[in-house]
Design an enzyme around this catalytic site. Structure first.
Site, PDB file in Angstrom:
ATOM      1  N   VAL A   1      -6.486  -2.857  -1.652  1.00  0.00           N
ATOM      2  CA  VAL A   1      -6.475  -3.922  -0.744  1.00  0.00           C
ATOM      3  C   VAL A   1      -5.090  -3.818   0.044  1.00  0.00           C
ATOM      4  O   VAL A   1      -4.105  -3.536  -0.470  1.00  0.00           O
ATOM      5  CB  VAL A   1      -6.746  -5.151  -1.168  1.00  0.00           C
ATOM      6  CG1 VAL A   1      -6.837  -6.385  -0.437  1.00  0.00           C
ATOM      7  CG2 VAL A   1      -7.994  -5.165  -2.024  1.00  0.00           C
TER       8      VAL A   1
ATOM      9  N   PRO B   1      -9.092   0.380  -6.796  1.00  0.00           N
ATOM     10  CA  PRO B   1      -9.387  -0.226  -5.624  1.00  0.00           C
ATOM     11  C   PRO B   1      -8.452  -0.974  -4.437  1.00  0.00           C
ATOM     12  O   PRO B   1      -7.527  -1.805  -5.121  1.00  0.00           O
ATOM     13  CB  PRO B   1     -10.233  -1.421  -6.163  1.00  0.00           C
ATOM     14  CG  PRO B   1      -9.614  -1.615  -7.574  1.00  0.00           C
ATOM     15  CD  PRO B   1      -9.321  -0.156  -7.837  1.00  0.00           C
TER      16      PRO B   1
ATOM     17  N   ASP C   1      -3.258  -2.970  -5.992  1.00  0.00           N
ATOM     18  CA  ASP C   1      -4.543  -2.468  -6.881  1.00  0.00           C
ATOM     19  C   ASP C   1      -5.241  -4.000  -7.263  1.00  0.00           C
ATOM     20  O   ASP C   1      -4.766  -4.604  -8.132  1.00  0.00           O
ATOM     21  CB  ASP C   1      -4.160  -1.900  -8.174  1.00  0.00           C
ATOM     22  CG  ASP C   1      -4.899  -1.266  -9.039  1.00  0.00           C
ATOM     23  OD1 ASP C   1      -6.079  -1.871  -8.726  1.00  0.00           O
ATOM     24  OD2 ASP C   1      -4.749  -0.632 -10.035  1.00  0.00           O
ATOM     25  N   HIS C   2      -6.385  -3.879  -6.692  1.00  0.00           N
ATOM     26  CA  HIS C   2      -7.160  -5.170  -6.915  1.00  0.00           C
ATOM     27  C   HIS C   2      -7.515  -5.441  -8.273  1.00  0.00           C
ATOM     28  O   HIS C   2      -8.476  -6.250  -8.453  1.00  0.00           O
ATOM     29  CB  HIS C   2      -8.349  -5.146  -5.893  1.00  0.00           C
ATOM     30  CG  HIS C   2      -8.642  -6.641  -5.379  1.00  0.00           C
ATOM     31  ND1 HIS C   2      -8.524  -7.654  -5.952  1.00  0.00           N
ATOM     32  CD2 HIS C   2      -9.270  -6.808  -4.166  1.00  0.00           C
ATOM     33  CE1 HIS C   2      -8.517  -8.797  -5.341  1.00  0.00           C
ATOM     34  NE2 HIS C   2      -9.082  -8.400  -4.345  1.00  0.00           N
ATOM     35  N   ARG C   3      -7.520  -4.382  -8.970  1.00  0.00           N
ATOM     36  CA  ARG C   3      -8.010  -4.678 -10.441  1.00  0.00           C
ATOM     37  C   ARG C   3      -6.944  -5.754 -11.387  1.00  0.00           C
ATOM     38  O   ARG C   3      -7.559  -6.315 -12.311  1.00  0.00           O
ATOM     39  CB  ARG C   3      -8.119  -3.240 -11.307  1.00  0.00           C
ATOM     40  CG  ARG C   3      -9.022  -2.209 -10.839  1.00  0.00           C
ATOM     41  CD  ARG C   3      -9.012  -1.132 -11.707  1.00  0.00           C
ATOM     42  NE  ARG C   3      -7.828  -0.120 -11.243  1.00  0.00           N
ATOM     43  CZ  ARG C   3      -7.403   0.676 -11.719  1.00  0.00           C
ATOM     44  NH1 ARG C   3      -8.153   1.525 -12.578  1.00  0.00           N
ATOM     45  NH2 ARG C   3      -6.247   1.343 -11.319  1.00  0.00           N
TER      46      ARG C   3
END
Length: 470
Positions: free
Chosen positions: A266, A264, A440-442
């Site tokens: 951002v 994901p 990586d928004h994780r």
């Protein structure tokens, strides 16, 4: 990794090695030797292109080249024999009638191997596991090439064979030509063959893909070992041109799709006054400690990102999908996106966090020059942790970069331009650029990503922070 086999005490075979990390195939770009040439241990015999880079392959023994199993432009599986070498020339222990490399006329039934057998590339001999018998010595072998060889052995000039009619049923074409036709979306049944014996050639397939006027045929696509050739020129009036996607470009496409739809993304942006950074660059160019290395804004930006990572180490991580864990990296392999004729590649500087400014400058210069020359190795592109992409060299203000697979963040640097800027309460012309950080928004939340981007911007605005924050 060196891969070879011994066919006898005299003849040895060299197989396509795995030149990367688990690569399964490579395309032969260029042969540097021909049958009859003498080779020595360690001599480069060919250049191949994998999904990651172009790599030169050295031969691991001395001898005389006996046979090249595949022509240039062929994609070969890892483990396939690509060259046979006579390691004891003159001993008289010759193998039984090796088939010609490129001249033999293919037999339709030999082009698709039955299940459990290795596929036979027509004209390059029968695979070791094949049960098909080789023609007996003196037996009649069909085909113009075999007729010419037999005529020469009999001491008479070969007679040019009459053109054979195109056989009914499946069109005749070598496997590389069939693959080319499949890549271009061409039905071989619709292609007019021009090769001997009704064989369809690469030029025939290209002609079918980009039909030419009778007065001016469309030129065929030529592949170069140094760089991927530009798109084939479209014939006059052509509305479309199809270009096969393979090698590095194919790997890029697959990696970017996988990254975009797995991690994901951002992206955050900041516009910053880099006037002081540009002054520092000018001063460093005159510094004797920086003599012999290239100094440019990218060097200071790279150092700024390394300092920001040191202040925010959690950003230097990776996501382990199988274990559902965040893997924290205690080292920084700094990737630099480089545009090359083969496509975009991202080699990285190993342990960049440990390098001084002159060392970092030297590593950047070597990385860029190696990439431009097409000599970047697969190992140089493995193991990256974060990446910088300098889109400003194209005059672009900024962008939303896609993460290099397996990495946590990528910083895009826009063009540095003279713009009106409020400085000390007054509007003045200042050197300004825009930075974009994708993460990586994780494993990187908004706060962490913002801190990293803000730290990079603060250093570029006040480069003395390279000392106070380092």
């Amino acid at each position: 990794m060196t891969t070879m086999t011994e066919t006898s005490a005299r003849f040895r075979e060299f197989k396509m090695p795995d030149v990367g990390e688990g690569l399964t195939e490579a395309e032969i770009l260029k042969w540097f030797v021909q049958p009859g040439d003498t080779v020595t241990d360690g001599q480069v015999v060919c250049e191949v292109e994998t999904a990651k880079a172009a790599v030169e392959l050295p031969i691991p023994f001395d001898g005389v080249v006996h046979e090249l199993r595949f022509p240039e432009g062929t994609t070969v599986d890892v483990g396939e024999v690509i060259i046979a070498v006579d390691v004891a020339p003159g001993s008289g222990d010759a193998p039984a009638e090796p088939e010609p490399v490129q001249e033999a006329v293919p037999e339709p039934e030999a082009e698709e191997a039955p299940k459990g057998r290795q596929p036979v590339l027509v004209g390059y001999g029968v695979a070791e596991s094949s049960t098909k018998r080789r023609a007996r010595k003196g037996a009649e072998v069909p085909g113009p090439a075999a007729a010419a060889v037999q005529a020469e052995l009999n001491g008479r000039a070969p007679v040019a064979p009459a053109p054979s009619p195109v056989p009914e049923g499946r069109p005749l074409a070598k496997p590389p030509v069939r693959k080319l036709a499949k890549d271009l979306g061409i039905d071989l049944a619709t292609v007019t063959p021009t090769g001997e014996g009704g064989i369809i050639t690469r030029d025939d397939v290209h002609a079918a893909a980009t039909p030419a006027t009778p007065e001016q045929p469309a030129p065929a696509v030529e592949e170069s070992a140094a760089a991927v050739s530009p798109a084939p020129a479209a014939a006059q009036g052509a509305r479309e041109t199809r270009i096969p996607v393979k090698g590095v470009r194919k790997a890029i496409a697959q990696a970017m799709v996988g990254s975009a739809f797995t991690a994901p993304h951002v992206t955050e942006f900041v516009t910053v006054d880099v006037t002081r950074t540009m002054k520092l660059v000018a001063e460093l160019k005159e510094d004797k400690d920086m003599a012999g290395v290239r100094v440019n804004p990218l060097l200071i930006i790279a150092k700024a990102l390394l300092v920001a990572i040191k202040r925010n180490p959690a950003v230097n991580a990776a996501w382990d999908e199988a274990a559902q864990e965040i893997v924290q990296k205690h080292y920084v392999n700094l990737g630099i996106a480089a545009a090359t004729p083969r496509g975009l590649i991202v080699p990285n500087i190993k342990d960049a966090h440990e390098k001084t400014l002159p060392e970092l400058a030297g590593a950047l210069g070597e990385l860029v020059s190696t990439a431009r020359e097409g000599r970047t190795s697969p190992a140089a592109m493995a193991g990256g942790t974060v990446t910088i992409t300098n889109v400003g060299v194209f005059g672009v203000d900024t962008g939303t970069p896609i993460l290099n697979p397996g990495e946590s963040a990528i910083l895009a640097v826009g063009a540095i331009k003279l713009q009106p800027w409020v400085h000390k309460g007054k509007v003045k012309p200042r050197q300004v650029t825009t930075l974009a950080l994708s993460f990586d928004h994780r494993l990187v939340d908004g706060e962490l990503g913002s801190k990293v981007l803000a730290d990079v911007a603060a250093i570029l605005e006040q480069p003395k922070r390279l000392i106070t924050w380092a």
